[in-house]
Design a protein around this motif. Structure first.
Motif, PDB file in Angstrom:
ATOM      1  N   ALA A  94      13.062 -12.927  23.989  1.00  0.00           N
ATOM      2  CA  ALA A  94      13.122 -12.006  25.122  1.00  0.00           C
ATOM      3  C   ALA A  94      14.569 -11.669  25.465  1.00  0.00           C
ATOM      4  N   ASN A  95      14.741 -10.508  26.060  1.00  0.00           N
ATOM      5  CA  ASN A  95      16.024 -10.082  26.625  1.00  0.00           C
ATOM      6  C   ASN A  95      17.190 -10.264  25.658  1.00  0.00           C
ATOM      7  N   ASN A  96      17.166  -9.518  24.579  1.00  0.00           N
ATOM      8  CA  ASN A  96      18.219  -9.508  23.557  1.00  0.00           C
ATOM      9  C   ASN A  96      18.267 -10.777  22.715  1.00  0.00           C
ATOM     10  N   GLY A  97      17.254 -11.593  22.758  1.00  0.00           N
ATOM     11  CA  GLY A  97      17.190 -12.725  21.833  1.00  0.00           C
ATOM     12  C   GLY A  97      17.070 -12.192  20.412  1.00  0.00           C
ATOM     13  N   MET A  98      17.744 -12.838  19.466  1.00  0.00           N
ATOM     14  CA  MET A  98      17.761 -12.356  18.092  1.00  0.00           C
ATOM     15  C   MET A  98      17.463 -13.504  17.135  1.00  0.00           C
ATOM     16  N   VAL A  99      16.526 -13.273  16.189  1.00  0.00           N
ATOM     17  CA  VAL A  99      16.169 -14.265  15.185  1.00  0.00           C
ATOM     18  C   VAL A  99      16.263 -13.626  13.806  1.00  0.00           C
ATOM     19  N   ASN A 100      16.964 -14.299  12.885  1.00  0.00           N
ATOM     20  CA  ASN A 100      17.049 -13.890  11.483  1.00  0.00           C
ATOM     21  C   ASN A 100      16.619 -15.067  10.626  1.00  0.00           C
ATOM     22  N   VAL A 101      15.615 -14.843   9.766  1.00  0.00           N
ATOM     23  CA  VAL A 101      15.088 -15.893   8.904  1.00  0.00           C
ATOM     24  C   VAL A 101      15.092 -15.361   7.471  1.00  0.00           C
ATOM     25  N   ASN A 102      15.771 -16.064   6.575  1.00  0.00           N
ATOM     26  CA  ASN A 102      15.896 -15.628   5.189  1.00  0.00           C
ATOM     27  C   ASN A 102      15.585 -16.767   4.229  1.00  0.00           C
ATOM     28  N   ASN A 103      14.782 -16.460   3.201  1.00  0.00           N
ATOM     29  CA  ASN A 103      14.491 -17.420   2.127  1.00  0.00           C
ATOM     30  C   ASN A 103      13.948 -18.738   2.664  1.00  0.00           C
ATOM     31  N   CYS A 104      12.952 -18.648   3.541  1.00  0.00           N
ATOM     32  CA  CYS A 104      12.425 -19.840   4.210  1.00  0.00           C
ATOM     33  C   CYS A 104      10.915 -19.944   4.070  1.00  0.00           C
ATOM     34  N   THR A 105      10.422 -21.163   4.295  1.00  0.00           N
ATOM     35  CA  THR A 105       8.998 -21.416   4.454  1.00  0.00           C
ATOM     36  C   THR A 105       8.755 -21.716   5.921  1.00  0.00           C
ATOM     37  N   LEU A 106       7.771 -21.031   6.502  1.00  0.00           N
ATOM     38  CA  LEU A 106       7.350 -21.271   7.881  1.00  0.00           C
ATOM     39  C   LEU A 106       5.956 -21.877   7.818  1.00  0.00           C
ATOM     40  N   ASP A 107       5.839 -23.134   8.214  1.00  0.00           N
ATOM     41  CA  ASP A 107       4.576 -23.858   8.078  1.00  0.00           C
ATOM     42  C   ASP A 107       3.998 -24.182   9.450  1.00  0.00           C
TER      43      ASP A 107
END
Length: 173
Positions: free
Chosen positions: A87-100
């Motif tokens: 929220a409110n300009n929060g930024m997430v970058n995820v590269n070459n990952c496993t999300l379990d």
């Protein structure tokens, strides 16, 4: 200020951003028995990590989270037990990952100017996502995108994804 860890941790809630320029850098094996809240100008970085988080992830108020070449485990006992909330300009970058997410459905919410970008993701679970206002979600290359609810002026970009279900909301007027 920068905190680094590549060891086992066992805390309840992690706060990143309580002091100016706060950064938590995680490598190796990591365990947290609770949520992680990244806020203000806080930065959370996972790099070559095998992290287990028994809680939700919040990235709000100009905070940033990035993950590269990591496995992020969010164990669930039932559908929608875990959430990622931006929220409110929060930024997430995820590269070459496993999300379990234990193979179960989980929540992703982006509000206001929040941004999430995922590239080359192995998703173990089914994402149910919604974006509001001018938030953006961009995913390139994943085995399973999930379902996405499009609201307001939010933007979505999907490339090279499997299993994508889109829902559109129609304004009252």
């Amino acid at each position: 200020f920068r905190k680094e860890t590549n060891t086992l941790a066992n805390t309840d809630t992690i706060f990143v951003g309580a002091i100016p320029n706060d950064t938590l850098y995680i490598t190796g094996t990591f365990f947290n028995n609770g949520p992680i809240l990244v806020f203000n100008d806080g930065v959370l970085i996972f790099e070559n990590a095998n992290a287990t988080i028994n809680g939700d992830l919040f990235v709000i108020q100009n905070a940033k989270m990035q993950a590269d070449s990591s496995t992020l485990n969010f164990p669930q006992l039932y559908f929608y037990q875990r959430s990622w909330i931006l929220a409110n300009n929060g930024m997430v970058n995820v590269n070459n990952c496993t999300l379990d997410f234990s193979g179960l459905s989980h929540n992703l919410l982006a509000v206001n100017e929040a941004q999430i970008t995922m590239n080359n993701i192995q998703n173990v679970g089914f994402t149910t996502a919604s974006a509001y206002h001018t938030a953006s979600i961009s995913i390139d290359s994943t085995n399973q995108a999930g379902e996405f609810i499009l609201n307001d002026s939010a933007t979505f970009n999907f490339e090279n994804v499997n299993t994508l279900l889109l829902w559109h909301t129609v304004p009252k007027n």
